[in-house]
Structures are given as C-alpha cells and as structure tokens.
Design an enzyme around this catalytic site. Sequence first.
Site, PDB file in Angstrom:
ATOM      1  N   GLU A 125       0.855  -1.190   0.000  1.00 43.91           N
ATOM      2  CA  GLU A 125       0.000   0.000   0.000  1.00 43.91           C
ATOM      3  C   GLU A 125       0.881   1.225   0.000  1.00 43.91           C
ATOM      4  O   GLU A 125       1.937   1.231   0.629  1.00 43.91           O
ATOM      5  CB  GLU A 125      -0.876   0.048   1.264  1.00 43.91           C
ATOM      6  CG  GLU A 125      -2.076  -0.845   1.190  1.00 43.91           C
ATOM      7  CD  GLU A 125      -2.096  -1.827   2.341  1.00 43.91           C
ATOM      8  OE1 GLU A 125      -1.277  -1.688   3.263  1.00 43.91           O
ATOM      9  OE2 GLU A 125      -2.921  -2.756   2.297  1.00 43.91           O
ATOM     10  N   TYR A 137       7.715   2.258  -7.556  1.00 39.42           N
ATOM     11  CA  TYR A 137       7.015   0.985  -7.727  1.00 39.42           C
ATOM     12  C   TYR A 137       6.573   0.787  -9.179  1.00 39.42           C
ATOM     13  O   TYR A 137       6.659  -0.325  -9.717  1.00 39.42           O
ATOM     14  CB  TYR A 137       5.822   0.899  -6.778  1.00 39.42           C
ATOM     15  CG  TYR A 137       6.204   0.976  -5.313  1.00 39.42           C
ATOM     16  CD1 TYR A 137       7.220   0.174  -4.795  1.00 39.42           C
ATOM     17  CD2 TYR A 137       5.560   1.840  -4.437  1.00 39.42           C
ATOM     18  CE1 TYR A 137       7.586   0.249  -3.461  1.00 39.42           C
ATOM     19  CE2 TYR A 137       5.917   1.918  -3.099  1.00 39.42           C
ATOM     20  CZ  TYR A 137       6.935   1.122  -2.621  1.00 39.42           C
ATOM     21  OH  TYR A 137       7.294   1.192  -1.299  1.00 39.42           O
TER      22      TYR A 137
HETATM   23  C1  LIG Z   1      10.412   6.261  -1.818  1.00 39.69           C
HETATM   24  C2  LIG Z   1      11.885   6.052  -1.415  1.00 39.69           C
HETATM   25  C3  LIG Z   1      11.989   4.757  -0.588  1.00 39.69           C
HETATM   26  C4  LIG Z   1      12.739   5.900  -2.703  1.00 39.69           C
HETATM   27  O1  LIG Z   1      14.061   5.582  -2.313  1.00 39.69           O
HETATM   28  P1  LIG Z   1      15.327   5.923  -3.272  1.00 39.69           P
HETATM   29  O2  LIG Z   1      16.480   5.131  -2.779  1.00 39.69           O
HETATM   30  O3  LIG Z   1      15.480   7.383  -3.372  1.00 39.69           O
HETATM   31  O4  LIG Z   1      14.808   5.351  -4.670  1.00 39.69           O
HETATM   32  P2  LIG Z   1      15.755   4.915  -5.897  1.00 39.69           P
HETATM   33  O5  LIG Z   1      16.915   5.832  -5.960  1.00 39.69           O
HETATM   34  O6  LIG Z   1      16.017   3.466  -5.795  1.00 39.69           O
HETATM   35  O7  LIG Z   1      14.772   5.234  -7.133  1.00 39.69           O
HETATM   36  C5  LIG Z   1      14.495   4.300  -8.131  1.00 39.69           C
HETATM   37  C6  LIG Z   1      13.523   4.916  -9.121  1.00 39.69           C
HETATM   38  O8  LIG Z   1      12.307   5.287  -8.437  1.00 39.69           O
HETATM   39  C7  LIG Z   1      11.806   6.516  -8.993  1.00 39.69           C
HETATM   40  N1  LIG Z   1      11.900   7.587  -8.001  1.00 39.69           N
HETATM   41  C8  LIG Z   1      12.453   7.511  -6.762  1.00 39.69           C
HETATM   42  N2  LIG Z   1      12.326   8.681  -6.103  1.00 39.69           N
HETATM   43  C9  LIG Z   1      11.691   9.532  -6.972  1.00 39.69           C
HETATM   44  C10 LIG Z   1      11.273  10.883  -6.862  1.00 39.69           C
HETATM   45  N3  LIG Z   1      11.513  11.619  -5.765  1.00 39.69           N
HETATM   46  N4  LIG Z   1      10.640  11.415  -7.927  1.00 39.69           N
HETATM   47  C11 LIG Z   1      10.390  10.715  -9.052  1.00 39.69           C
HETATM   48  N5  LIG Z   1      10.784   9.412  -9.219  1.00 39.69           N
HETATM   49  C12 LIG Z   1      11.415   8.823  -8.166  1.00 39.69           C
HETATM   50  C13 LIG Z   1      12.698   6.822 -10.192  1.00 39.69           C
HETATM   51  O9  LIG Z   1      12.174   6.115 -11.300  1.00 39.69           O
HETATM   52  C14 LIG Z   1      14.008   6.196  -9.748  1.00 39.69           C
HETATM   53  O10 LIG Z   1      14.877   5.883 -10.795  1.00 39.69           O
HETATM   54  P3  LIG Z   1      15.886   7.027 -11.361  1.00 39.69           P
HETATM   55  O11 LIG Z   1      16.549   7.657 -10.170  1.00 39.69           O
HETATM   56  O12 LIG Z   1      16.835   6.239 -12.218  1.00 39.69           O
HETATM   57  O13 LIG Z   1      15.023   7.998 -12.096  1.00 39.69           O
HETATM   58  C15 LIG Z   1      12.437   7.279  -0.622  1.00 39.69           C
HETATM   59  O14 LIG Z   1      12.085   8.463  -1.308  1.00 39.69           O
HETATM   60  C16 LIG Z   1      11.919   7.361   0.814  1.00 39.69           C
HETATM   61  O15 LIG Z   1      12.517   6.801   1.743  1.00 39.69           O
HETATM   62  N6  LIG Z   1      10.791   8.082   0.993  1.00 39.69           N
HETATM   63  C17 LIG Z   1      10.181   8.254   2.332  1.00 39.69           C
HETATM   64  C18 LIG Z   1       9.576   6.940   2.818  1.00 39.69           C
HETATM   65  C19 LIG Z   1       8.578   6.362   1.833  1.00 39.69           C
HETATM   66  O16 LIG Z   1       7.782   7.079   1.221  1.00 39.69           O
HETATM   67  N7  LIG Z   1       8.608   5.014   1.705  1.00 39.69           N
HETATM   68  C20 LIG Z   1       7.692   4.295   0.840  1.00 39.69           C
HETATM   69  C21 LIG Z   1       6.402   4.056   1.517  1.00 39.69           C
HETATM   70  S1  LIG Z   1       5.270   3.104   0.506  1.00 39.69           S
END
Ligand SMILES: CC(C)(COP(=O)(O)OP(=O)(O)OC[C@H]1O[C@@H](n2cnc3c(N)ncnc32)[C@H](O)[C@@H]1OP(=O)(O)O)[C@@H](O)C(=O)NCCC(=O)NCCS
Length: 166
Positions: A125, A137
């Site tokens: 979710e 995702y």
């Molecule tokens: C969501 C979260 C886990 C992503 O972690 P991350 O390590 O930055 O993600 P990644 O670097 O592996 O990103 C992989 C892909 O996801 C997408 N993505 C990740 N963050 C993004 C952003 N801020 N905006 C747009 N696309 C994004 C992109 O497609 C990215 O690939 P790219 O960098 O080559 O374009 C991080 O932002 C976070 O911890 N957020 C707060 C907690 C949260 O929301 N957890 C999920 C709850 S369901």
Amino acid sequence: MVTGSFMVSAQRVREGSTEGSIAIAAATRADLDAVAQLELLAFADPWTRQAFEAALNERHARFRVAHARDGGVVGYLIAWFVLDEAEIANLAVVPTVRRHGVARALLEAIIAEARASRVARLFLEVRDSNAAARALYASMGFVPIARRPRYYRKPVEDAIVLRLEL
Ligand SMILES: CC(C)(COP(=O)(O)OP(=O)(O)OC[C@H]1O[C@@H](n2cnc3c(N)ncnc32)[C@H](O)[C@@H]1OP(=O)(O)O)[C@@H](O)C(=O)NCCC(=O)NCCS
C-alpha cells in the site's frame, strides 16, 4: 532467506559515506537504533522501535537493511511472506542518499528472495500523494489494483494497493 550479505553494484551510490557500494543483509539488533531514527525522518506516523524489534523475531518477516561501506544504515525494507503471497510493509531510505538506487536495490533483493521462496505475487500500500514511491514501484512493474479510502492517519489519506506478479 538471505545468508550473509551480498554486494549490490552501486556505482550509482556515490554520495557521502555510501561511496562505492552498499551491502544488503538481514537486519540484526545492532541496526535497530539507526532504523528507528530513519523511520522518524521518513514518516509522519512512524512505526515504534518495538515494532521493528518484533519484526526481527517474526517468522513471516523478511527485515533487510542496506549498509554503506562504513556500516551505516542507508535504508531498510520489511516484507511479510505468507504462503505464496508477500506484502511489503515498510521501506525507507536516508534522505541524503535518495535517488541513488538504494530502494531499487532493496526491492530487487526482496523480489529475488520472493521468487526463490515460490511467492507468486507481491502487494503493498502506498499513500495516494507519495509521488516518489509511486514512481519507484511503477518503474519496477507494480500495478494499481485498488484504493482504500482514508486508510492512513497523520494526515488522513487514501491508500493505493499495488501488485506485482512474479
Ligand atoms: C520512496 C523512497 C523509498 C525511494 O528511495 P530511493 O532510494 O530514493 O529510490 P531509488 O533511488 O532506488 O529510485 C528508483 C527509481 O524510483 C523513482 N523515483 C524515486 N524517487 C523519486 C522521486 N523523488 N521522484 C520521481 N521518481 C522517483 C525513479 O524512477 C528512480 O529511478 P531514477 O533515479 O533512475 O530515475 C524514498 O524516497 C523514501 O525513503 N521516501 C520516504 C519513505 C517512503 O515514502 N517510503 C515508501 C512508503 S510506501
């Protein structure tokens, strides 16, 4: 199950102490303080430290952490594996190393474990407004299958249910 840790090719993880590579491993008690602190930074309605501690000992839980080369925790993921289905229950990455592939590496590791455990589908979710997570995702093949109205608190918001067929 993960046995030991394995290195993720992470030329993309370049910032600060994560220079070079990260390692993904099963979480231990030694990770709990850092995980609980990251949870507070990442979520308005965070899990308690006790909830993470319980996940260490829950047989259906797969609690994985990403460590930087210096051993610091840069991210974590918790999934529940039950029979042929799994659910991602929690995922967060340290704000200063976001957009460097850590979440993708954690998800790829849990998807590989799920396949090895003959899990057929993975659910999660996500907040309707969480654009970063939804983009992550979607990029990994998850598709929306349902909306749960007012599922979250602080602030109240709908959840989107996503599914990945393995
Ligand atoms: C969501 C979260 C886990 C992503 O972690 P991350 O390590 O930055 O993600 P990644 O670097 O592996 O990103 C992989 C892909 O996801 C997408 N993505 C990740 N963050 C993004 C952003 N801020 N905006 C747009 N696309 C994004 C992109 O497609 C990215 O690939 P790219 O960098 O080559 O374009 C991080 O932002 C976070 O911890 N957020 C707060 C907690 C949260 O929301 N957890 C999920 C709850 S369901």
